[in-house]
Design an enzyme around this catalytic site. Structure first.
Site, short mmCIF file in Angstrom:
data_model
loop_
_atom_site.label_atom_id
_atom_site.label_comp_id
_atom_site.label_asym_id
_atom_site.label_seq_id
_atom_site.Cartn_x
_atom_site.Cartn_y
_atom_site.Cartn_z
N ARG A 69 2.79 -3.17 -3.21
CA ARG A 69 1.70 -2.57 -3.98
C ARG A 69 2.07 -1.25 -4.63
O ARG A 69 1.47 -0.87 -5.63
CB ARG A 69 0.45 -2.47 -3.12
CG ARG A 69 -0.09 -3.88 -2.83
CD ARG A 69 -1.38 -3.84 -2.09
NE ARG A 69 -1.14 -4.03 -0.67
CZ ARG A 69 -2.08 -4.05 0.24
NH1 ARG A 69 -3.33 -3.89 -0.10
NH2 ARG A 69 -1.80 -4.23 1.50
N GLU A 106 2.40 -1.21 12.29
CA GLU A 106 1.44 -1.37 13.37
C GLU A 106 1.52 -2.78 13.96
O GLU A 106 1.01 -3.02 15.05
CB GLU A 106 0.02 -1.00 12.93
CG GLU A 106 -0.66 -1.97 12.01
CD GLU A 106 -2.04 -1.49 11.59
OE1 GLU A 106 -2.86 -1.12 12.45
OE2 GLU A 106 -2.30 -1.49 10.38
#
Length: 177
Positions: A69, A106
């Site tokens: 992105r 994460e």
């Protein structure tokens, strides 16, 4: 009115265009889907404009975009502020000689790569990514840009970088590489 404060009416318009997808790519993750923002030309332009207004005239010579992105937002920001765009990619996506930096997500581990010589000594780098979770991706990008390893002779002249977060607050983060 400041162009990058919550009072800016563009911020609320942008927020409404980001879809939250629960449990993607794995349970417990609240994925911030910007494809809905990209479908709205005004919201997309407002997003780019907010960054350009904040960083134009700051002597930034490199805009580094983190895959994938950061590739959407980074190039138009780079063009508008008169900087070059440097892609920071996943492993084995760039031809030629690269340097690498591993980091923790994460939900796992990953690695970023950059072409050797993409950043020259003394250049100021702005890193564009779409969100921050653990900060690992951002710190890996900063370490890549400021690394002296693999015969690279480049430094990061600033450790302050913008992040496009779900709330679209313009925040600053410093990493020690």
């Amino acid at each position: 009115m400041s162009a990058y404060r919550d009072e800016d009416p563009r911020i609320q318009g942008i927020k409404t265009k980001i879809r939250v997808v629960p449990n993607f790519p794995k349970p417990g993750i609240m994925f911030q889907d910007i494809t809905t923002l990209l479908l709205d030309p005004k919201a997309f332009k407002d997003t780019i404009d907010l960054f350009v207004e904040r960083y134009k005239g700051k002597n930034i010579s490199v805009v580094a975009g983190i895959e994938a992105r950061g590739f959407i937002f980074g190039p138009p920001i780079a063009l508008a502020i008169g900087a070059k765009f440097v892609p920071l990619r996943k492993p084995r996506k760039l031809p030629g000689e690269v340097i690498s930096e591993e980091y923790i997500l994460e939900y796992g581990r990953d690695c970023l790569e950059m072409h050797v010589g993409a950043v020259e000594p003394g250049e100021r780098a702005l890193v564009v990514d779409d969100l921050i979770a653990t900060g690992g991706t951002l710190c890996a990008a900063m370490n890549l840009l400021g690394s002296w390893t693999f015969k690279r002779q480049a430094i990061v002249c600033t450790c302050r970088v913008p992040i496009i977060v779900a709330e679209l607050q313009m925040i600053q983060l410093a990493c020690n590489g």
